[in-house]
Design an enzyme around this catalytic site. Structure first.
Site, PDB file in Angstrom:
ATOM      1  N   TYR A  52       0.845  -1.191   0.000  1.00 33.61           N
ATOM      2  CA  TYR A  52       0.000   0.000   0.000  1.00 33.61           C
ATOM      3  C   TYR A  52       0.889   1.253   0.000  1.00 33.61           C
ATOM      4  CZ  TYR A  52      -3.511   3.447   0.808  1.00 33.61           C
ATOM      5  OH  TYR A  52      -4.304   4.555   0.639  1.00 33.61           O
ATOM      6  N   SER A 134      -3.182  14.197   6.883  1.00 37.34           N
ATOM      7  CA  SER A 134      -4.114  13.706   5.860  1.00 37.34           C
ATOM      8  C   SER A 134      -5.532  13.563   6.411  1.00 37.34           C
ATOM      9  CB  SER A 134      -3.630  12.344   5.361  1.00 37.34           C
ATOM     10  OG  SER A 134      -4.658  11.667   4.683  1.00 37.34           O
ATOM     11  N   TYR A 158      -9.145  15.901   1.699  1.00 32.82           N
ATOM     12  CA  TYR A 158      -9.794  15.193   0.606  1.00 32.82           C
ATOM     13  C   TYR A 158     -11.205  15.737   0.625  1.00 32.82           C
ATOM     14  CZ  TYR A 158      -6.102  11.846  -0.471  1.00 32.82           C
ATOM     15  OH  TYR A 158      -4.939  11.264  -0.884  1.00 32.82           O
ATOM     16  N   THR A 184      -6.013  18.332  -1.875  1.00 29.87           N
ATOM     17  CA  THR A 184      -5.454  17.394  -2.854  1.00 29.87           C
ATOM     18  C   THR A 184      -6.456  17.159  -3.979  1.00 29.87           C
ATOM     19  OG1 THR A 184      -4.095  16.387  -1.166  1.00 29.87           O
ATOM     20  CG2 THR A 184      -4.491  15.077  -3.154  1.00 29.87           C
ATOM     21  N   LYS A 266      -2.822  20.773  -4.118  1.00 31.19           N
ATOM     22  CA  LYS A 266      -1.801  19.719  -4.287  1.00 31.19           C
ATOM     23  C   LYS A 266      -2.159  18.811  -5.456  1.00 31.19           C
ATOM     24  CE  LYS A 266       0.458  15.972  -1.668  1.00 31.19           C
ATOM     25  NZ  LYS A 266      -0.130  14.675  -2.032  1.00 31.19           N
ATOM     26  N   HIS A 290       1.572  12.614  -6.864  1.00 36.23           N
ATOM     27  CA  HIS A 290       1.112  11.725  -5.804  1.00 36.23           C
ATOM     28  C   HIS A 290       2.031  10.497  -5.698  1.00 36.23           C
ATOM     29  CE1 HIS A 290      -2.617  11.467  -3.247  1.00 36.23           C
ATOM     30  NE2 HIS A 290      -2.156  10.254  -3.038  1.00 36.23           N
TER      31      HIS A 290
HETATM   32  C1  FNR Z   1       0.172   9.269   0.019  1.00 36.27           C
HETATM   33  N1  FNR Z   1      -0.094  10.551  -0.468  1.00 36.27           N
HETATM   34  C2  FNR Z   1      -1.187  11.240   0.010  1.00 36.27           C
HETATM   35  N2  FNR Z   1      -1.420  12.518  -0.393  1.00 36.27           N
HETATM   36  C3  FNR Z   1      -2.460  13.211   0.111  1.00 36.27           C
HETATM   37  O1  FNR Z   1      -2.648  14.362  -0.279  1.00 36.27           O
HETATM   38  N3  FNR Z   1      -3.284  12.644   1.040  1.00 36.27           N
HETATM   39  C4  FNR Z   1      -3.111  11.373   1.498  1.00 36.27           C
HETATM   40  O2  FNR Z   1      -3.848  10.885   2.336  1.00 36.27           O
HETATM   41  C5  FNR Z   1      -2.040  10.624   0.948  1.00 36.27           C
HETATM   42  N4  FNR Z   1      -1.831   9.344   1.337  1.00 36.27           N
HETATM   43  C6  FNR Z   1      -0.721   8.660   0.914  1.00 36.27           C
HETATM   44  C7  FNR Z   1      -0.476   7.389   1.395  1.00 36.27           C
HETATM   45  C8  FNR Z   1       0.689   6.738   1.037  1.00 36.27           C
HETATM   46  C9  FNR Z   1       0.966   5.381   1.608  1.00 36.27           C
HETATM   47  C10 FNR Z   1       1.609   7.360   0.171  1.00 36.27           C
HETATM   48  C11 FNR Z   1       2.909   6.689  -0.199  1.00 36.27           C
HETATM   49  C12 FNR Z   1       1.342   8.599  -0.337  1.00 36.27           C
HETATM   50  C13 FNR Z   1       0.808  11.191  -1.441  1.00 36.27           C
HETATM   51  C14 FNR Z   1       1.934  11.932  -0.733  1.00 36.27           C
HETATM   52  O3  FNR Z   1       1.457  13.059  -0.058  1.00 36.27           O
HETATM   53  C15 FNR Z   1       2.995  12.406  -1.740  1.00 36.27           C
HETATM   54  O4  FNR Z   1       2.393  13.193  -2.725  1.00 36.27           O
HETATM   55  C16 FNR Z   1       3.728  11.248  -2.420  1.00 36.27           C
HETATM   56  O5  FNR Z   1       3.923  10.159  -1.549  1.00 36.27           O
HETATM   57  C17 FNR Z   1       5.078  11.715  -2.936  1.00 36.27           C
HETATM   58  O6  FNR Z   1       5.774  10.676  -3.554  1.00 36.27           O
HETATM   59  P1  FNR Z   1       7.052   9.966  -2.864  1.00 36.27           P
HETATM   60  O7  FNR Z   1       8.103  11.014  -2.715  1.00 36.27           O
HETATM   61  O8  FNR Z   1       6.604   9.400  -1.557  1.00 36.27           O
HETATM   62  O9  FNR Z   1       7.424   8.889  -3.809  1.00 36.27           O
END
Ligand code: FNR
Length: 395
Positions: A52, A134, A158, A184, A266, A290
């Protein structure tokens, strides 16, 4: 005769601490190369939670592109410039940052560690690094605020389809001391994620990562039974709230009306969307795909940054995420015009491996590497970074 403790240890505090601890036989509990954390987390976590976090959309091409872009942009170090004392501190949208780094919103952190968002909030507050909480948190807005204490905090929305619920969430976040709203846009429906699909793994369906709506009076008001008594009915009311029907450019005034702090969008990946955000009166954007979790085969986030920075032209804050793993990555995003970056997966792996200590280690490692890289590249202040610090080279 005992040998004196060395007084001059190269570079910054965390490095010194680690080398000095070595004198009494101690080495860091986790690797200082943060790209190694993912493999360790895979050994520790069950495959549902691991994938996940680690998985992406489709074949993973966007995730790979994010990293490839980081490797393609290259730092060009300059010599004999006064960079022995560095300044990493900056201010973004009124929030003072010890370094241009925030912790990205990541939902359902309890799937990797029972303390989840609370441990992350505590580690971040210790270092003065902001969290972005989040909407899919495993703990409530108020519980995380308490763990964060005097630490800086932003709230990520969200955007629900029911305005009463949106307004209630915003009110709670403001009351609990979250200063900036991050909305987001790119996840109005879930990406096609084969790892999760193949394992039929989606935490929300089991009522995990739903603490915020389930504790919300406006959300609960329309439930026949409380989530504690009828979990599936509550899940069934929450999940359909993310169908994207609330998301239109002309709906943004609703957020402005109910949030008196800065608002950041975002998931921006096109210069035209950045322009529209500014026209809509937004205070900032996060350039992000994301982490490659939504659209497979999408453009690398870093490659979109220069065009978006040019389009914004200083009229709004530009934050960046997707693919940041090291201090050098932070340097590159800043040089390409980001005001700050959001760190995501590496801190989640730190959390999975060692809770609050793991998150602290990840942050200290990243900031130390940023500091050292900045100095060795010949810059005394993150504010001095421009694209001139980089070349677009071979990966
Ligand atoms: C996320 N991301 C994310 N973004 C957001 O706006 N709300 C959220 O609830 C989540 N949840 C989430 C869960 C998991 C497990 C991951 C890995 C990512 C996206 C996060 O904020 C971000 O944009 C990305 O993870 C950036 O990419 P890298 O640097 O982690 O690869």
């Amino acid at each position: 005769m005992t040998s004196p403790t060395p007084q001059v240890v190269p570079t910054t505090a965390y490095q010194s601490e680690i080398y000095l601890a070595g004198l009494s036989g101690t080495t860091p509990a986790l690797p200082t190369d943060l790209t190694r954390l993912e493999a360790l987390a895979e050994q520790k976590l069950d495959s549902g939670p691991f994938w996940y976090v680690a998985g992406g959309a489709g074949t993973g091409a966007t995730m790979r592109a994010n990293r490839a872009a980081m490797d393609t942009w290259r730092i060009v170090p300059r010599m004999l410039r006064e960079a022995t004392q560095r300044r990493l501190a900056t201010t973004v949208l009124g929030t003072e940052l010890p370094a241009p780094v925030l912790l990205a919103p990541v939902g359902v952190q309890s799937i990797v560690h029972p303390d989840g968002e609370l441990a992350v909030a505590r580690a971040a507050a210790e270092l003065g690094v902001p969290i972005v909480l989040s909407t899919a948190s495993s703990y409530t807005i108020e519980e995380v605020a308490e763990a964060s204490g005097a630490g800086p905090r932003w709230y990520q929305l969200y955007w629900p389809t029911e305005d009463e619920v949106t307004i209630s969430l915003l009110g709670r976040a403001r009351a609990a001391g979250y200063t900036t709203l991050v909305v987001t846009l790119d996840t109005w429906t879930l990406g096609y994620r084969p790892h999760d699909l193949d394992q039929s793994y989606l935490p929300f369906i089991r009522g995990v990562g739903t603490a915020i709506p389930f504790s919300d009076p406006a959300f609960r008001a329309k439930l026949a039974a409380a989530p504690e008594d009828d979990l599936m009915a509550a899940v069934g009311r929450w999940l359909p709230m993310f169908t994207g029907t609330a998301l239109r450019w002309d709906r943004l005034p609703l957020l402005r009306e109910h949030w008196d702090g800065p608002i950041v969008l975002k998931g921006v990946q096109h210069p035209e969307d950045a322009r529209r955000a500014i026209e809509a009166g937004m205070d900032g954007i996060v350039v992000s795909n994301h982490g490659g979790r939504q659209v497979d085969g999408a453009v690398a986030a870093l490659d979109t940054l220069p065009g978006i920075v040019a389009a914004v032209d200083g009229r709004a804050a530009v934050l960046f995420d997707s693919g940041v793993r090291t201090g050098a990555d932070v340097f590159k995003a800043l040089a390409l015009g980001a005001d700050a970056v959001l760190l995501a997966r590496p801190y989640v792996y730190g959390l999975a491996l060692a809770g609050q200590d793991g998150v602290r280690h990840v942050l200290r490692s990243l900031l130390t590497e940023l500091d050292v890289t900045l100095g060795l590249a010949g810059y005394a202040d993150v504010a001095e970074l421009t694209p001139d610090a980089l070349v677009y080279g071979r990966p």
